[in-house]
Design a protein around this motif. Structure first.
Motif, mmCIF file in Angstrom:
data_model
loop_
_atom_site.group_PDB
_atom_site.id
_atom_site.type_symbol
_atom_site.label_atom_id
_atom_site.label_comp_id
_atom_site.label_asym_id
_atom_site.label_seq_id
_atom_site.Cartn_x
_atom_site.Cartn_y
_atom_site.Cartn_z
ATOM 1 N N LEU A 200 0.862 -1.184 0.000
ATOM 2 C CA LEU A 200 0.000 0.000 0.000
ATOM 3 C C LEU A 200 0.896 1.232 0.000
ATOM 4 O O LEU A 200 1.738 1.394 0.884
ATOM 5 N N ILE A 201 0.737 2.084 -1.008
ATOM 6 C CA ILE A 201 1.633 3.232 -1.201
ATOM 7 C C ILE A 201 0.838 4.533 -1.122
ATOM 8 O O ILE A 201 -0.209 4.671 -1.762
ATOM 9 N N THR A 202 1.337 5.470 -0.314
ATOM 10 C CA THR A 202 0.739 6.808 -0.271
ATOM 11 C C THR A 202 1.839 7.850 -0.401
ATOM 12 O O THR A 202 2.988 7.602 -0.051
ATOM 13 N N SER A 203 1.473 8.999 -0.945
ATOM 14 C CA SER A 203 2.381 10.152 -0.885
ATOM 15 C C SER A 203 1.654 11.241 -0.108
ATOM 16 O O SER A 203 0.426 11.261 -0.061
ATOM 17 N N ALA A 204 2.407 12.122 0.506
ATOM 18 C CA ALA A 204 1.807 13.196 1.297
ATOM 19 C C ALA A 204 0.730 13.890 0.484
ATOM 20 O O ALA A 204 0.918 14.202 -0.691
ATOM 21 N N LEU A 205 -0.413 14.118 1.114
ATOM 22 C CA LEU A 205 -1.520 14.749 0.396
ATOM 23 C C LEU A 205 -1.185 16.219 0.125
ATOM 24 O O LEU A 205 -0.999 16.997 1.063
ATOM 25 N N PRO A 206 -1.091 16.613 -1.142
ATOM 26 C CA PRO A 206 -0.752 18.018 -1.443
ATOM 27 C C PRO A 206 -1.862 18.960 -0.992
ATOM 28 O O PRO A 206 -3.053 18.660 -1.151
ATOM 29 N N ASN A 410 16.809 10.606 7.652
ATOM 30 C CA ASN A 410 16.206 11.814 8.216
ATOM 31 C C ASN A 410 14.869 11.514 8.895
ATOM 32 O O ASN A 410 14.483 12.175 9.854
ATOM 33 N N ALA A 411 14.168 10.470 8.413
ATOM 34 C CA ALA A 411 12.914 10.080 9.062
ATOM 35 C C ALA A 411 13.175 9.589 10.481
ATOM 36 O O ALA A 411 12.458 9.945 11.429
ATOM 37 N N LYS A 488 10.607 16.097 4.391
ATOM 38 C CA LYS A 488 10.948 15.868 5.800
ATOM 39 C C LYS A 488 10.072 16.673 6.763
ATOM 40 O O LYS A 488 9.908 16.293 7.920
ATOM 41 N N ASP A 489 9.466 17.778 6.304
ATOM 42 C CA ASP A 489 8.610 18.591 7.171
ATOM 43 C C ASP A 489 7.427 17.794 7.720
ATOM 44 O O ASP A 489 6.909 18.094 8.796
ATOM 45 N N ASN A 490 6.993 16.803 6.954
ATOM 46 C CA ASN A 490 5.786 16.057 7.318
ATOM 47 C C ASN A 490 6.061 14.842 8.203
ATOM 48 O O ASN A 490 5.117 14.157 8.619
ATOM 49 N N VAL A 491 7.322 14.567 8.480
ATOM 50 C CA VAL A 491 7.687 13.319 9.161
ATOM 51 C C VAL A 491 6.974 13.112 10.502
ATOM 52 O O VAL A 491 6.351 12.061 10.721
ATOM 53 N N PRO A 492 7.041 14.054 11.453
ATOM 54 C CA PRO A 492 6.480 13.753 12.782
ATOM 55 C C PRO A 492 4.985 13.460 12.778
ATOM 56 O O PRO A 492 4.491 12.728 13.634
ATOM 57 N N PHE A 493 4.286 14.018 11.820
ATOM 58 C CA PHE A 493 2.847 13.747 11.757
ATOM 59 C C PHE A 493 2.561 12.313 11.297
ATOM 60 O O PHE A 493 1.491 11.773 11.564
ATOM 61 N N PHE A 498 0.053 10.394 13.699
ATOM 62 C CA PHE A 498 -0.857 9.451 13.038
ATOM 63 C C PHE A 498 -0.752 8.030 13.610
ATOM 64 O O PHE A 498 -1.788 7.418 13.949
ATOM 65 N N PRO A 499 0.462 7.479 13.795
ATOM 66 C CA PRO A 499 0.537 6.142 14.403
ATOM 67 C C PRO A 499 -0.022 6.109 15.827
ATOM 68 O O PRO A 499 -0.663 5.136 16.224
ATOM 69 N N SER A 500 0.211 7.181 16.592
ATOM 70 C CA SER A 500 -0.355 7.245 17.952
ATOM 71 C C SER A 500 -1.871 7.216 17.890
ATOM 72 O O SER A 500 -2.540 6.558 18.716
ATOM 73 N N THR A 501 -2.415 7.924 16.921
ATOM 74 C CA THR A 501 -3.871 7.933 16.734
ATOM 75 C C THR A 501 -4.385 6.524 16.459
ATOM 76 O O THR A 501 -5.378 6.078 17.054
ATOM 77 N N GLU A 502 -3.712 5.812 15.559
ATOM 78 C CA GLU A 502 -4.130 4.450 15.216
ATOM 79 C C GLU A 502 -3.994 3.520 16.422
ATOM 80 O O GLU A 502 -4.905 2.737 16.741
#
Length: 767
Positions: A200-206, A410-411, A488-493, A498-502
């Motif tokens: 399953l592949i996703t890219s950051a939602l623009p 960097n992640a 890299k700006d989106n990494v912590p989310f 997001f994983p904490s939410t799940e």
């Protein structure tokens, strides 16, 4: 009328049929009209030199010549059941090279008539098939018609430029490669399959508040697309999901600026983004939006589950509020004087002059960016995600997932910096109207914070793609691996929030397996800026006139994987001319043209002995070694390195032709060796077409068309798959040279105000 008749170049069965139709018709109906094969004329045509009259469809040309011959132009428009049969069923058989379904009983012709338009069209279409049959199997009408002088003479004329073997002995359709070597096609919905590799592949939602620039594109959707295409070319069961992120303060505020509704704004930018990605040939399996009922349903369900499990809490926040347009302000929409360098146009989150991060309450004389009114501080109660309670389980998961999934450096670094500081409660609601409503009565006037809401968009977009089947992807960690791509700006989310939410829902979610992140792509030594007209944005790339394959190649070659990289127009032109054109383009064009010129486009049917090639084992070993490295790097999502190796295999192919001195002398003096060289060389090109497919899908398609072969799966080992007797098609130019003068033109066009001022100063100095 003074006519000219041009035949169709090329040696495919369809070309032979088309040329035979018009050659026979002209000989019978207008003998003075001679068929030409003009180098500048790519397709067949009947043209009147004195007027603008022109026909390009072969049946139409035959019918027109017949109509003017009998002085009955009405016959040109008359319908015929036999011609309708030829144009439907027989034509379909020609295109697919499958004549098994031709029904001769539908062809009721009692008497041979050389001036019958029907019979000329039918005979020409059936010729490639019926001529291969034994004489006693051929219909009597067909045999008699072939004896007509104008027909037999034109058969000889047409087939003299294309070896008769192409028509009689050689399979002119796509080669049937060995089982397991052809790329699978998926009909209908893509779902995980038990016992298969499911990716399953996703890219950051623009975000929908601007046109994406090249840094946005390479950092997310292009990188994800390359990996998705790699997976599909390996026949992995993979799904690539993306869409526009449409809720949040920035959307609501920009809608106020443009005096439109937030939904209208989102719809406008959804189309802009969709068009840009379509031009860049980003192959989403589904590209959706976050402003859907599914988003509301799933996001609220997750929120309520977190609340039920005790992972939500409330706190009071102090925010800046604009009394003029009656809305809370995001940090970036507060402007004022920087308290550190006293720059007058600093933003509430950062000062563009000194670069320091700021708090909006630090600004001197703060003002609302929208209406210049003075914002006032207000307190508002909000819902927070209790990250501190989820930290132990999150730490355990991060340690395991980052190792097993081989996260980018960097992640891991960014995630660990958050964990090392210790997690704190994080606000997940906002005082806005535009967003997913908070499903609690006491917070009914608030919406979910975009960075809590947006990652759930991956799930809701999948749900809009596959309805109730979305859980087979998102609640199936035993059988599905999740790969995500972003800057890299989106990494912590994506590694913390997001994983904490799940995890907090207590449900069996498919959590992140591999995270591939990029650093920044700079533009000619500076930053991309739409407001300052600096840099290349998605629509600019299309306007340049340079094909998407070249853009995809260049951006992939400078992908900022471990450090920032620079976009350079000079390098862009150089890579096109010196790598794509001189390396890959030269290899394919040289060999395909040679095979067409010397072998009439047919790999010789004799048993070819590849051991006649000097160093045969060495070249096979070199290519297999490079291929192994390529697969290893791509599996590790080292996309830039994968491209380097793909081009190294192309270079090895060029070296192979040089080592064996493929030229006219080899063809004349060592024909057996020459046969072996073209066999191996064409198969090297076939392999290259597969390994470049993630990066340049259109180029792969062109090579497959030239080789007359199906799309090849990326294999583990180099093999000879195009065999003796296989027909290829004519050469196509894969790339065109770019004039170096374009560098200054493009640099001036996209350099912004600074570049224009610099040019003015340079001009003054010269004067």
């Amino acid at each position: 009328m003074s006519f000219e008749l041009f035949g169709e170049k090329g040696g495919s069965i369809l070309s032979v049929v088309n040329n035979l139709k018009i050659a026979v018709a002209s000989s019978i109906f207008l003998p003075s009209l001679k068929l030409k094969f003009d180098e500048d004329q790519e397709k067949l045509a009947l043209k009147d030199k004195k007027s603008e009259f022109r026909l390009i469809e072969p049946n139409a040309i035959v019918k027109y010549l017949g109509s003017i011959s009998n002085n009955n132009t009405k016959s040109f428009f008359q319908k015929s059941s036999l011609i309708e049969y030829e144009e439907s069923e027989i034509y379909s058989s020609l295109v697919n090279n499958n004549f098994e379904n031709i029904n001769f009983s539908k062809i009721n012709i009692d008497k041979v008539d050389s001036k019958s338009v029907e019979q000329i069209i039918l005979f020409s279409s059936l010729y490639p098939f019926v001529s291969k049959l034994n004489e006693n199997e051929q219909p009597l009408w067909f045999k008699e018609f072939s004896k007509i002088p104008e027909v037999s003479q034109n058969i000889a004329l047409i087939t003299s430029t294309i070896k008769v073997e192409r028509l009689k002995d050689v399979n002119d359709g796509h080669v049937n490669v060995e089982p397991g070597y052809e790329v699978k096609t998926f009909d209908g919905e893509i779902l995980p399959k038990e016992g298969e590799k499911n990716i399953l592949i996703t890219s950051a939602l623009p975000y929908v508040n601007n046109v994406p620039h090249l840094g946005n594109i390479v950092g997310s959707v292009l990188s994800a697309d390359i990996y998705s295409r790699y997976c599909k070319s390996r026949n992995y069961n993979s799904l690539f999901i993306c869409g526009t992120d449409e809720y949040g303060t920035a959307t609501e505020t920009k809608a106020l600026e443009e005096k439109v509704s937030p939904m209208d704004l989102c719809t406008k930018y959804f189309k802009i983004h969709s068009d840009v990605y379509k031009w860049f040939q980003i192959g989403f399996d589904y590209f959706g939006r976050t402003t859907t009922d599914k988003q509301t349903e799933i996001a609220q369900e997750i929120f309520l589950k977190l609340n039920e499990n005790g992972f939500l809490e409330t706190q009071v926040m102090k925010q800046l509020y604009c009394p003029e347009h009656q809305g809370y302000l995001a940090d970036r929409y507060v402007e004022g004087e920087c308290p550190k360098c006293h720059y007058e146009d600093a933003r509430g989150d950062q000062c563009d002059l000194c670069g320091n991060l700021l708090d909006p309450f630090e600004l001197i004389n703060p003002r609302c960016k929208l209406d210049n009114s003075r914002p006032e501080p207000r307190n508002s109660e909000h819902v927070f995600l209790s990250l501190q309670k989820l930290e132990p389980k999150l730490r355990e998961w991060v340690e395991k997932a980052s190792a097993e999934g081989n996260w980018s450096k960097n992640a891991r670094t960014i995630t660990n910096s958050w964990l090392n500081e210790g997690l704190k409660p994080r606000c997940i609601t906002r005082d806005l109207k535009w967003g997913t409503p908070v499903p609690l009565e006491e917070f009914k006037d608030k919406v979910l914070y975009v960075w809590f809401d947006a990652p759930i968009g991956y799930i809701s977009i999948t749900a809009n793609y596959s309805n109730d089947n979305w859980k087979k992807w998102w609640k199936n960690p035993e059988n599905v691996q999740l790969y995500q791509f972003m800057g890299k700006d989106n990494v912590p989310f994506h590694t913390v929030v997001f994983p904490s939410t799940e995890i907090g829902t207590g449900e069996n979610w498919t959590l992140l397996h591999h995270l591939s992140t990029t650093e920044y792509l700079q533009y000619e030594g500076g930053k991309f800026s739409k407001s300052r007209s600096i840099g290349v944005f998605g629509d600019n790339a299309e306007a340049s006139g340079v094909p998407p394959s070249v853009w995809r190649y260049y951006l992939s070659s400078i992908r900022p994987e471990t450090s920032d990289s620079q976009f350079s127009w000079a390098e862009f032109v150089s890579k096109n001319n010196n790598e794509l054109l001189a390396n890959l383009g030269n290899l394919v064009n040289r060999l395909v043209k040679f095979v067409n010129a010397k072998y009439n486009g047919v790999i010789p049917k004799t048993q070819i002995n590849v051991t006649l090639i000097e160093g045969h084992e060495a070249v096979m070993a070199d290519i297999n070694s490079l291929l192994k490295q390529y697969v290893e790097e791509m599996e590790a999502v080292h996309l830039r390195k994968g491209l380097e190796i793909a081009m190294a295999i192309s270079s090895r192919g060029n070296q192979f032709l040089q080592e064996n001195k493929l030229d006219n002398s080899l063809y004349e003096n060592s024909p057996a060796k020459c046969d072996a060289v073209i066999l191996v060389g064409l198969n090297i090109i076939y392999l290259i077409s597969a390994i470049i497919s993630p990066y340049m899908p259109e180029t792969t398609k062109q090579i497959s068309e030239m080789l007359n072969a199906p799309l090849l799966k990326i294999p583990d080992e180099f093999k000879i798959l195009l065999k003796e007797g296989h027909c290829i098609n004519k050469a196509q130019y894969l790339f065109k040279r770019i004039d170096e003068k374009k560098v200054d033109e493009w640099r001036g066009r996209y350099g912004g105000k600074q570049e224009k001022e610099k040019k003015k100063e340079d001009s003054k100095k010269k004067k």
